[in-house]
Design an enzyme around this catalytic site. Structure first.
Site, mmCIF file in Angstrom:
data_model
loop_
_atom_site.group_PDB
_atom_site.id
_atom_site.type_symbol
_atom_site.label_atom_id
_atom_site.label_comp_id
_atom_site.label_asym_id
_atom_site.label_seq_id
_atom_site.Cartn_x
_atom_site.Cartn_y
_atom_site.Cartn_z
ATOM 1 N N TRP A 1 0.807 -1.219 0.000
ATOM 2 C CA TRP A 1 0.000 0.000 0.000
ATOM 3 C C TRP A 1 0.844 1.274 0.000
ATOM 4 C CZ3 TRP A 1 1.295 2.928 4.110
ATOM 5 C CH2 TRP A 1 1.705 2.302 5.304
ATOM 6 N N CYS A 2 2.098 1.189 0.425
ATOM 7 C CA CYS A 2 2.967 2.365 0.477
ATOM 8 C C CYS A 2 3.655 2.590 -0.864
ATOM 9 C CB CYS A 2 4.014 2.197 1.581
ATOM 10 S SG CYS A 2 5.209 3.542 1.654
ATOM 11 N N PRO A 3 3.508 3.757 -1.497
ATOM 12 C CA PRO A 3 4.140 4.011 -2.796
ATOM 13 C C PRO A 3 5.664 3.981 -2.734
ATOM 14 C CG PRO A 3 3.151 6.017 -1.912
ATOM 15 C CD PRO A 3 2.679 4.901 -1.057
#
Length: 665
Positions: A577-579
């Site tokens: 979920w973290c870019p």
């Protein structure tokens, strides 16, 4: 006997497909083709004179054509009733037991057909066969898709089209081989043969695992945990197993438990909308014109194209074999091109081919026109096999949410058999009353109805987790939104540079299934591969001990253990979920995947709400305040201590990363 004969992972998938799915789908293709080669045989019309359309003319022939269409279509009618029945019993018996029950009933029906001496006997046999095989077709795609990894799901389900094509060819060549005799064996043996294929599948089916998603829905979590562990080849207490169970449970919470009446209304999860898409998908497969060709292609070759003697049977067998040759194309492209990019060109191609076939058939006694019509029949079959024959079943099982998957796939399969029955029923009358214009009807259906329907209403599902597809509809407000919602999801992946990674994962999974088959044939190759894997330093789902002092770091001073703390995968996209993690991950995998690379343990810190909690264990005990964080641990004076770390964008600095890792060697 161990579950799945002790097989795990890709070997289990290969074994399940080989022993259960292959014979069942060969039987599927066979049952669709077997009527084509026997309805005009002399011993057949002698035994059942009411079906004689060869030696009759005028009103008698018209009446016999109507009866023939009805008797042939009774198999499809039985499949329709069975598919509707699965809506109510499928979630009670489960995927596997419903599938097996269908096989047993199909065996009984095949025996009844092959031993028929009266019209009533034959009618009952065809109806019972349909009642059995309808359950197989309504349940098989669900069972297979729910026990297959997302990136491999389309490939495996579409590969079934190859098995179906083998069944078509088997029927064609068997009937051609029996063309040189006129005893009742020319139709009794072909009608009995499906019992053998179903028996093979039935013998092996009990040894393969039930759908873990159905088990979770039924509250049998422990069994589901064991099966998921076997399917993904992980320990039962691994993070991946736990995460998959949580995702299914979360999907059930978001979409509800579901019941039959729920598919007639929308709500936030848009059950009714999804049911309509699934029903329309299966309808499209039947009204594109394929069954008019499959069930009556000998009639087309004989009556419309002027072939005589055994040539119609030979051409039918060759056409079925052509389907085998082209069937891998769809299987190998469905997870790369996507569902929409196969469906739309296929309907366009089939529409054009039908128009050309109608125009050529209208030219009586024109050899060039007849040859062109034959060529376009083969081209038409290419489009159908590539983008329609297996893809529709795959798409329906993907579109349907777990809460009402049995109900929606049952309704969609019922739709398939309803329109199948309709086409098979009306085609003899269509040929006799409309002639070449009957093909133009299908050209218009493909080009005017089916192409716009797919373009405007069918969202792309390629590579998405079954639970992740739910988000497309949760974010949609009307029938026009799903296509845009799916496109937006793809755009988000592209913006974060993940599209290529998803496609690479698909390629790796397809390669894995082929490698599994090779390993079964050549065990020594598997041993070498396993030995190579054992030396790999990349440790996914690394289990952290209570403290750094308990980390397994060798005694010598230059040894090091690296830990990378990353965000967990979003259930919808199956990507972190973290870019920042998504951006750094290719660099991390490239750096640490070599055999000479230092050891790396991958630690997932949880979903966003967990990570934001100040009491998160990784923040509180491991001093990790941002992800990704690459941390180095070494022994200093006998104790394990942190000797450096890189965070976020620092990991993307190749020079800094090389120095960071090199200093530990």
């Amino acid at each position: 006997m161990k579950l799945a004969f002790g097989l795990r992972g890709n070997k289990l998938t290969a074994g399940h497909v080989s022993t259960v799915i292959i014979p069942a789908y060969i039987c599927f293709g066979y049952l669709n083709a077997v009527s084509s080669g026997i309805v005009g045989r002399e011993s057949w019309v002698t035994q059942f004179p009411q079906l004689d359309t060869v030696n009759t003319t005028g009103a008698v022939k018209s009446e016999n054509s109507r009866i023939e269409g009805t008797v042939v279509a009774l198999f499809n009618l039985g499949c329709l009733f069975s598919a509707i029945g699965c809506i109510f019993v499928g979630d009670i018996l489960g995927r596997k037991r419903t599938f097996m029950l269908g096989l047993v009933i199909t065996i009984i029906g095949s025996i009844l057909q092959s031993t028929a001496f009266t019209m009533a006997h034959l009618i009952v046999g065809r109806l019972v066969t349909g009642l059995g095989f309808g359950a197989v077709t309504a349940t098989g795609p669900n069972w297979q898709s729910e026990t297959t990894a997302p990136g491999l799901r389309g490939f495996v389900v579409m590969l079934q089209s190859a098995f179906l094509a083998i069944g078509l060819a088997l029927a064609g060549w068997l009937e051609y081989g029996l063309a040189f005799t006129e005893s009742s064996v020319v139709w009794r043996l072909p009608l009995a043969f499906p019992a053998f294929l179903c028996l093979v599948s039935l013998i092996f089916a009990p040894f393969w695992p039930e759908s873990p998603r159905w088990l979770i829905k039924a509250g049998r979590i422990d069994e589901a945990r064991e099966i998921i562990a076997v399917l993904i080849d992980e320990p039962t207490d691994s993070d991946q197993v736990i995460r998959q169970i949580e995702e299914v449970e979360q999907s059930l919470q978001e979409t509800g438990e579901g019941s039959f009446k729920d598919i007639f209304r929308n709500g936030p999860s848009r059950f009714g909308h999804r049911a309509l898409i699934a029903i329309a998908t299966q309808m499209a497969q039947q009204i594109c014109g394929q069954n008019a060709i499959t069930f009556y292609q000998s009639t087309i070759f004989q009556e419309f194209l002027g072939m005589t003697g055994d040539m119609p049977l030979l051409m039918s067998a060759v056409l079925y074999s052509w389907k085998i040759l082209i069937s891998p194309f769809g299987a190998l492209t469905v997870d790369k091109a996507g569902r929409r990019k196969l469906l739309i060109p296929s309907f366009v191609g089939m529409g054009i081919c039908m128009a050309v076939m109608g125009g050529c058939i209208s030219q009586k006694n024109n050899k060039a026109a007849s040859d062109t019509a034959v060529a376009f029949i083969f081209i038409y079959v290419f489009f159908y096999v590539t983008g329609c024959i297996g893809l529709t079943y795959l798409y329906c099982s993907e579109i349907a949410p777990l809460a009402v998957r049995t109900q929606i796939t049952g309704m969609s399969t019922a739709s398939s058999w309803t329109f199948n029955f309709l086409v098979v029923e009306v085609t003899p009358d269509g040929f006799s009353s409309l002639g070449w214009k009957y093909f133009i009807v299908y050209a218009a259906i493909n080009l005017v109805l089916l192409v716009p329907m797919v373009y405007f209403f069918f969202p792309e599902t390629r590579g998405l987790h079954l639970e992740g597809i739910d988000n497309i509809f949760l974010e949609s407000k009307n029938i026009w939104h799903p296509v845009r919602a799916a496109r937006k999801l793809r755009t988000d992946l592209l913006l974060h540079g993940q599209t290529g990674q998803v496609e690479d994962d698909d390629k790796k999974q397809e390669a894995a299934i082929f490698q599994t088959i090779i390993n079964i044939i050549n065990p020594s190759n598997h041993s070498k591969e396993a030995s190579s894997r054992s030396n790999m330093p990349f440790l996914t789902n690394f289990a952290l001990p209570g403290s750094a002092q308990q980390l397994d770091v060798p005694e010598h001073s230059d040894a090091a253990l690296f830990l990378v703390f990353v965000s967990s995968k979003d259930p919808a996209t199956r990507q972190p979920w973290c870019p920042d993690v998504r951006a750094a991950w290719p660099t991390i995998t490239e750096t640490f995947s070599g055999e000479d690379s230092p050891r790396l343990g991958v630690v997932e810190v949880g979903q966003k709400p967990e990570w934001r909690d100040p009491q998160n264990i990784y923040r509180a005990h491991w001093k990790v305040n941002c992800v990704p964080a690459l941390v180095r641990y070494q022994r200093v004076r006998g104790e394990v201590v942190e000797t450096g770390r890189l965070v976020e964008g620092e990991i993307l600095n190749q020079e800094k990363l090389r120095k960071f890792i090199g200093s530990s060697r």
